[in-house]
Design a protein around this motif. Structure first.
Motif, PDB file in Angstrom:
ATOM      1  N   ILE A  14     -35.217  -8.524  54.054  1.00  0.00           N
ATOM      2  CA  ILE A  14     -36.461  -9.228  53.725  1.00  0.00           C
ATOM      3  C   ILE A  14     -37.417  -8.265  53.046  1.00  0.00           C
ATOM      4  CG2 ILE A  14     -38.548 -10.293  54.703  1.00  0.00           C
ATOM      5  CD1 ILE A  14     -36.799 -11.295  57.023  1.00  0.00           C
ATOM      6  N   ILE A  15     -38.121  -8.763  52.034  1.00  0.00           N
ATOM      7  CA  ILE A  15     -39.268  -8.040  51.480  1.00  0.00           C
ATOM      8  C   ILE A  15     -40.488  -8.942  51.572  1.00  0.00           C
ATOM      9  CG2 ILE A  15     -40.349  -7.057  49.410  1.00  0.00           C
ATOM     10  CD1 ILE A  15     -37.613  -6.135  48.495  1.00  0.00           C
ATOM     11  N   TYR A  16     -41.510  -8.450  52.266  1.00  0.00           N
ATOM     12  CA  TYR A  16     -42.823  -9.089  52.234  1.00  0.00           C
ATOM     13  C   TYR A  16     -43.562  -8.481  51.035  1.00  0.00           C
ATOM     14  CZ  TYR A  16     -42.263 -10.232  57.310  1.00  0.00           C
ATOM     15  OH  TYR A  16     -41.855 -10.684  58.547  1.00  0.00           O
ATOM     16  N   TYR A  17     -43.723  -9.267  49.973  1.00  0.00           N
ATOM     17  CA  TYR A  17     -44.400  -8.723  48.792  1.00  0.00           C
ATOM     18  C   TYR A  17     -45.876  -9.109  48.869  1.00  0.00           C
ATOM     19  CZ  TYR A  17     -44.438  -6.464  44.304  1.00  0.00           C
ATOM     20  OH  TYR A  17     -44.662  -5.555  43.285  1.00  0.00           O
ATOM     21  N   ASP A  18     -46.688  -8.177  49.371  1.00  0.00           N
ATOM     22  CA  ASP A  18     -48.087  -8.456  49.676  1.00  0.00           C
ATOM     23  C   ASP A  18     -49.020  -7.510  48.932  1.00  0.00           C
ATOM     24  OD1 ASP A  18     -50.009  -9.985  50.869  1.00  0.00           O
ATOM     25  OD2 ASP A  18     -49.994  -8.927  52.781  1.00  0.00           O
ATOM     26  N   ALA A  19     -48.667  -7.217  47.701  1.00  0.00           N
ATOM     27  CA  ALA A  19     -49.533  -6.398  46.844  1.00  0.00           C
ATOM     28  C   ALA A  19     -50.768  -7.204  46.448  1.00  0.00           C
ATOM     29  CB  ALA A  19     -48.766  -5.977  45.587  1.00  0.00           C
ATOM     30  N   PHE A  20     -51.799  -6.506  45.975  1.00  0.00           N
ATOM     31  CA  PHE A  20     -52.955  -7.214  45.436  1.00  0.00           C
ATOM     32  C   PHE A  20     -52.508  -8.113  44.279  1.00  0.00           C
ATOM     33  CE2 PHE A  20     -55.730  -3.695  47.201  1.00  0.00           C
ATOM     34  CZ  PHE A  20     -56.424  -4.509  48.082  1.00  0.00           C
ATOM     35  N   ALA A  21     -53.282  -9.136  44.021  1.00  0.00           N
ATOM     36  CA  ALA A  21     -52.925 -10.167  43.043  1.00  0.00           C
ATOM     37  C   ALA A  21     -52.701  -9.593  41.641  1.00  0.00           C
ATOM     38  CB  ALA A  21     -54.029 -11.219  42.997  1.00  0.00           C
ATOM     39  N   PRO A  22     -51.936 -10.302  40.801  1.00  0.00           N
ATOM     40  CA  PRO A  22     -51.690  -9.849  39.423  1.00  0.00           C
ATOM     41  C   PRO A  22     -52.972  -9.599  38.635  1.00  0.00           C
ATOM     42  CG  PRO A  22     -50.196 -11.632  39.983  1.00  0.00           C
ATOM     43  CD  PRO A  22     -51.165 -11.517  41.133  1.00  0.00           C
ATOM     44  N   SER A  23     -54.024 -10.330  38.943  1.00  0.00           N
ATOM     45  CA  SER A  23     -55.290 -10.124  38.239  1.00  0.00           C
ATOM     46  C   SER A  23     -55.943  -8.801  38.613  1.00  0.00           C
ATOM     47  CB  SER A  23     -56.255 -11.272  38.550  1.00  0.00           C
ATOM     48  OG  SER A  23     -56.488 -11.358  39.954  1.00  0.00           O
ATOM     49  N   VAL A  24     -55.553  -8.242  39.767  1.00  0.00           N
ATOM     50  CA  VAL A  24     -56.145  -7.002  40.262  1.00  0.00           C
ATOM     51  C   VAL A  24     -55.263  -5.798  39.913  1.00  0.00           C
ATOM     52  CG1 VAL A  24     -56.915  -5.760  42.328  1.00  0.00           C
ATOM     53  CG2 VAL A  24     -57.286  -8.233  42.143  1.00  0.00           C
ATOM     54  N   GLN A  25     -53.965  -5.904  40.185  1.00  0.00           N
ATOM     55  CA  GLN A  25     -53.008  -4.834  39.887  1.00  0.00           C
ATOM     56  C   GLN A  25     -51.806  -5.412  39.141  1.00  0.00           C
ATOM     57  OE1 GLN A  25     -52.683  -2.994  44.006  1.00  0.00           O
ATOM     58  NE2 GLN A  25     -52.919  -1.143  42.794  1.00  0.00           N
ATOM     59  N   PRO A  26     -51.974  -5.737  37.871  1.00  0.00           N
ATOM     60  CA  PRO A  26     -50.899  -6.396  37.113  1.00  0.00           C
ATOM     61  C   PRO A  26     -49.627  -5.577  37.032  1.00  0.00           C
ATOM     62  CG  PRO A  26     -52.667  -5.627  35.650  1.00  0.00           C
ATOM     63  CD  PRO A  26     -53.175  -5.523  37.044  1.00  0.00           C
ATOM     64  N   GLU A  27     -49.728  -4.249  37.102  1.00  0.00           N
ATOM     65  CA  GLU A  27     -48.539  -3.402  36.994  1.00  0.00           C
ATOM     66  C   GLU A  27     -47.568  -3.604  38.142  1.00  0.00           C
ATOM     67  OE1 GLU A  27     -51.601  -0.967  39.302  1.00  0.00           O
ATOM     68  OE2 GLU A  27     -51.611  -2.400  37.626  1.00  0.00           O
ATOM     69  N   LEU A  28     -48.055  -4.137  39.270  1.00  0.00           N
ATOM     70  CA  LEU A  28     -47.185  -4.346  40.428  1.00  0.00           C
ATOM     71  C   LEU A  28     -46.436  -5.672  40.371  1.00  0.00           C
ATOM     72  CD1 LEU A  28     -49.465  -2.967  43.276  1.00  0.00           C
ATOM     73  CD2 LEU A  28     -47.749  -1.774  41.912  1.00  0.00           C
ATOM     74  N   TRP A  29     -46.620  -6.406  39.275  1.00  0.00           N
ATOM     75  CA  TRP A  29     -45.950  -7.698  39.113  1.00  0.00           C
ATOM     76  C   TRP A  29     -45.115  -7.728  37.832  1.00  0.00           C
ATOM     77  CZ3 TRP A  29     -46.656 -11.049  43.206  1.00  0.00           C
ATOM     78  CH2 TRP A  29     -47.664 -10.701  44.093  1.00  0.00           C
ATOM     79  N   GLU A  30     -44.863  -6.543  37.280  1.00  0.00           N
ATOM     80  CA  GLU A  30     -44.068  -6.444  36.058  1.00  0.00           C
ATOM     81  C   GLU A  30     -42.573  -6.387  36.386  1.00  0.00           C
ATOM     82  OE1 GLU A  30     -45.182  -6.632  33.046  1.00  0.00           O
ATOM     83  OE2 GLU A  30     -47.345  -6.528  33.433  1.00  0.00           O
ATOM     84  N   THR A  31     -41.759  -6.587  35.367  1.00  0.00           N
ATOM     85  CA  THR A  31     -40.302  -6.654  35.541  1.00  0.00           C
ATOM     86  C   THR A  31     -39.737  -5.376  36.148  1.00  0.00           C
ATOM     87  OG1 THR A  31     -40.078  -8.197  33.701  1.00  0.00           O
ATOM     88  CG2 THR A  31     -38.109  -6.985  34.345  1.00  0.00           C
ATOM     89  N   THR A  32     -40.264  -4.225  35.772  1.00  0.00           N
ATOM     90  CA  THR A  32     -39.711  -2.951  36.253  1.00  0.00           C
ATOM     91  C   THR A  32     -39.747  -2.860  37.768  1.00  0.00           C
ATOM     92  OG1 THR A  32     -40.343  -1.795  34.230  1.00  0.00           O
ATOM     93  CG2 THR A  32     -39.920  -0.440  36.160  1.00  0.00           C
ATOM     94  N   ILE A  33     -40.902  -3.097  38.368  1.00  0.00           N
ATOM     95  CA  ILE A  33     -41.001  -2.953  39.818  1.00  0.00           C
ATOM     96  C   ILE A  33     -40.306  -4.108  40.532  1.00  0.00           C
ATOM     97  CG2 ILE A  33     -43.239  -4.105  40.127  1.00  0.00           C
ATOM     98  CD1 ILE A  33     -43.843  -1.779  42.156  1.00  0.00           C
ATOM     99  N   LEU A  34     -40.303  -5.292  39.940  1.00  0.00           N
ATOM    100  CA  LEU A  34     -39.596  -6.419  40.559  1.00  0.00           C
ATOM    101  C   LEU A  34     -38.085  -6.178  40.552  1.00  0.00           C
ATOM    102  CD1 LEU A  34     -41.676  -9.390  39.108  1.00  0.00           C
ATOM    103  CD2 LEU A  34     -41.847  -8.347  41.386  1.00  0.00           C
ATOM    104  N   THR A  35     -37.598  -5.480  39.540  1.00  0.00           N
ATOM    105  CA  THR A  35     -36.181  -5.092  39.511  1.00  0.00           C
ATOM    106  C   THR A  35     -35.873  -4.126  40.651  1.00  0.00           C
ATOM    107  OG1 THR A  35     -36.052  -5.411  37.117  1.00  0.00           O
ATOM    108  CG2 THR A  35     -34.358  -4.024  38.123  1.00  0.00           C
TER     109      THR A  35
END
Length: 220
Positions: free
Chosen positions: A149-170
């Protein structure tokens, strides 16, 4: 600087001055965790297995970990839990959070505080719940086929967009075991398209109060 705020279900959260964002939904921190992570991920996987390895992206206030710990005790689950946080809150702030009281778990409050006090080494909160808080950046995670399981609870894309990009999601996809699940409050179309392109199966499921939908992604 962090400021304690009260959400609509009575549970506390934090307003981050650095990111100009709250750590939880203003509609209720506890109800959000219960819906997005406990019901959609933990209980979902617990129907088929009672030993689970969990990665939390954004340990934050520790609410997700604490509620998972309480659920593990109730359901007799064996859990190894890793919470990753680049900006840990202070123990003084943690002591102002009212989760143990609202969850009728005052006798477990010290374990909650221990989660905040201990970093980069394993903590045995109970014989069936091992906890590890890793202080560092999410981008530095290199795990392969390690988590159920991964709980993905980063700040929202509007706040930290880099944490919702393809690289980190991969990286998240690679960190999961086959049939592992990632859940998050986010239901943005571009986010779900990226998950599909990486190889996830996507479910749009009812979200917590204040959000029509959330996302559950399963590794094929």
């Amino acid at each position: 600087m962090a400021t304690i705020i009260k959400t609509e279900d009575g549970s506390n959260s934090i307003q981050s001055a650095q990111f100009e964002a709250t750590y939880h939904s203003i509609h209720g921190a506890i109800q959000e965790t219960q819906t997005v992570f406990i019901e959609a991920a933990l209980k979902h996987k617990a129907t088929t297995q009672n030993e689970l390895s969990i990665l939390e992206i954004g340990f934050g206030t520790g609410l997700n970990a604490f509620m998972t710990y309480l659920e593990a005790l109730k359901l007799e689950l064996q859990i190894h839990y890793t919470g990753v946080e680049a900006y840990p809150i202070s123990e003084a702030i943690a002591k102002q959070l009212n989760y143990a009281e609202l969850l009728n778990a005052q006798d477990k409050e010290q374990q909650f505080l221990n989660m905040h006090a201990q970093t980069n080494e394993w903590l045995e909160c109970a014989p069936n719940f091992k906890f590890y808080k890793q202080v560092g950046r999410f981008e530095d995670i290199t795990a392969q086929n390690q988590f159920d399981i991964i709980y993905y609870d980063a700040f929202a894309p509007s706040v930290q967009p880099e944490l919702w990009e393809t690289t980190i999601l991969t990286q998240m996809y690679q960190a999961l075991k086959p049939k592992g699940v990632l859940t998050t409050y986010c239901a943005k179309g571009v986010f779900k398209r990226r998950l599909k392109e990486i190889g996830f199966d996507i479910e749009a499921i009812p979200g917590p109060i204040g959000k029509r939908e959330m996302t559950r992604a399963t590794k094929k």
